[in-house]
Design a protein around this motif. Structure first.
Motif, mmCIF file in Angstrom:
data_model
loop_
_atom_site.group_PDB
_atom_site.id
_atom_site.type_symbol
_atom_site.label_atom_id
_atom_site.label_comp_id
_atom_site.label_asym_id
_atom_site.label_seq_id
_atom_site.Cartn_x
_atom_site.Cartn_y
_atom_site.Cartn_z
ATOM 1 N N GLU A 32 0.947 -1.097 -0.016
ATOM 2 C CA GLU A 32 -0.070 -0.026 0.157
ATOM 3 C C GLU A 32 0.770 1.439 -0.136
ATOM 4 O O GLU A 32 2.030 1.288 0.257
ATOM 5 N N PHE A 33 0.009 2.210 -0.270
ATOM 6 C CA PHE A 33 0.867 3.771 -0.046
ATOM 7 C C PHE A 33 0.779 3.962 1.303
ATOM 8 O O PHE A 33 -0.189 3.864 1.829
ATOM 9 N N PRO A 34 1.969 4.351 2.087
ATOM 10 C CA PRO A 34 1.894 4.677 3.467
ATOM 11 C C PRO A 34 0.846 5.711 3.913
ATOM 12 O O PRO A 34 0.509 6.725 2.858
ATOM 13 N N GLY A 35 0.518 5.583 5.041
ATOM 14 C CA GLY A 35 -0.514 6.543 5.474
ATOM 15 C C GLY A 35 -1.253 5.884 6.477
ATOM 16 O O GLY A 35 -0.854 4.936 7.271
ATOM 17 N N GLY A 36 -2.621 6.164 6.919
ATOM 18 C CA GLY A 36 -3.329 5.663 7.792
ATOM 19 C C GLY A 36 -4.758 6.462 8.149
ATOM 20 O O GLY A 36 -5.025 7.365 7.403
ATOM 21 N N LYS A 37 -5.257 6.180 9.256
ATOM 22 C CA LYS A 37 -6.726 6.953 9.380
ATOM 23 C C LYS A 37 -6.485 8.235 9.870
ATOM 24 O O LYS A 37 -5.510 8.484 10.684
ATOM 25 N N VAL A 38 -7.382 9.121 9.525
ATOM 26 C CA VAL A 38 -7.408 10.530 10.029
ATOM 27 C C VAL A 38 -8.069 10.374 11.476
ATOM 28 O O VAL A 38 -9.241 9.872 11.589
ATOM 29 N N GLU A 39 -7.500 11.067 12.518
ATOM 30 C CA GLU A 39 -8.041 10.852 13.749
ATOM 31 C C GLU A 39 -8.879 12.213 14.079
ATOM 32 O O GLU A 39 -8.857 13.313 13.339
ATOM 33 N N LEU A 40 -9.758 11.928 14.930
ATOM 34 C CA LEU A 40 -10.831 13.057 15.286
ATOM 35 C C LEU A 40 -9.956 14.288 15.540
ATOM 36 O O LEU A 40 -9.021 14.266 16.356
ATOM 37 N N GLY A 41 -10.534 15.442 14.783
ATOM 38 C CA GLY A 41 -9.748 16.734 15.145
ATOM 39 C C GLY A 41 -8.583 17.140 14.037
ATOM 40 O O GLY A 41 -8.126 17.930 14.248
ATOM 41 N N GLU A 42 -8.305 16.144 13.213
ATOM 42 C CA GLU A 42 -7.182 15.991 12.360
ATOM 43 C C GLU A 42 -7.664 16.733 11.251
ATOM 44 O O GLU A 42 -8.574 16.144 10.657
#
Ligand code: C5P
Length: 136
Positions: free
Chosen positions: A38-48
């Motif tokens: 995958e392309f690096p990254g991840g979940k966007v957290e609350l408030g970001e």
């Protein structure tokens, strides 16, 4: 038709090196879709914001530093999995500090854009490849 699947926001990055290669990370054992690239990254957290989430994820996963101003939005993936709908913006980053390291036990590989299809990816990520080939 109503759809009760929740929307998950994940942000991803095509990190590009001076040779125009793109960094792929292999999802480690124990994670969903383990073994896929995958392309690096991840979940966007609350408030970001998505951009700040990506700056954070790149630091956590790869140990590199970058800035929001170094992230250029390219396209996004919109894919329905069995239990959720995934929305995943893809940013391109050519300017970062440090050398990517596999801090989460994931294999890393620098790949030429035309070779990206040789690496099995989650279904959401696959449609992103043609955009990268066009760009790079
Ligand atoms: O990385 P993480 O497991 O937090 O991502 C949540 C879900 O988003 C994964 O289970 C996977 O289904 C999906 N995903 C994806 N492509 C990515 C990252 C995540 O399809 N590059």
């Amino acid at each position: 038709m109503s759809d009760t699947k929740k929307l998950v926001l994940v942000v991803a990055c095509a990190l590009v090196d001076s040779d125009n290669r793109v960094l792929l990370a292999q999802r480690p054992e124990g994670k969903s879709l383990a073994g896929l690239w995958e392309f690096p990254g991840g979940k966007v957290e609350l408030g970001e914001t998505p951009e700040l989430a990506l700056v954070r994820e790149l630091k956590e996963e790869l140990g590199i530093d970058t800035k929001v101003s170094c992230l250029a939005p390219l396209t996004f993936a919109s894919h329905t999995y069995d239990s959720f709908h995934l929305l995943m913006p893809l940013y391109v980053c050519r300017r970062y500090w440090g050398t990517p390291q596999p801090l989460e036990a994931q294999a890393l590989k620098w790949v030429r854009p035309t070779k990206l299809r040789d690496y099995p990816m989650p279904p959401a990520d696959e449609p992103l490849i043609s955009h990268l080939i066009d760009l790079l």
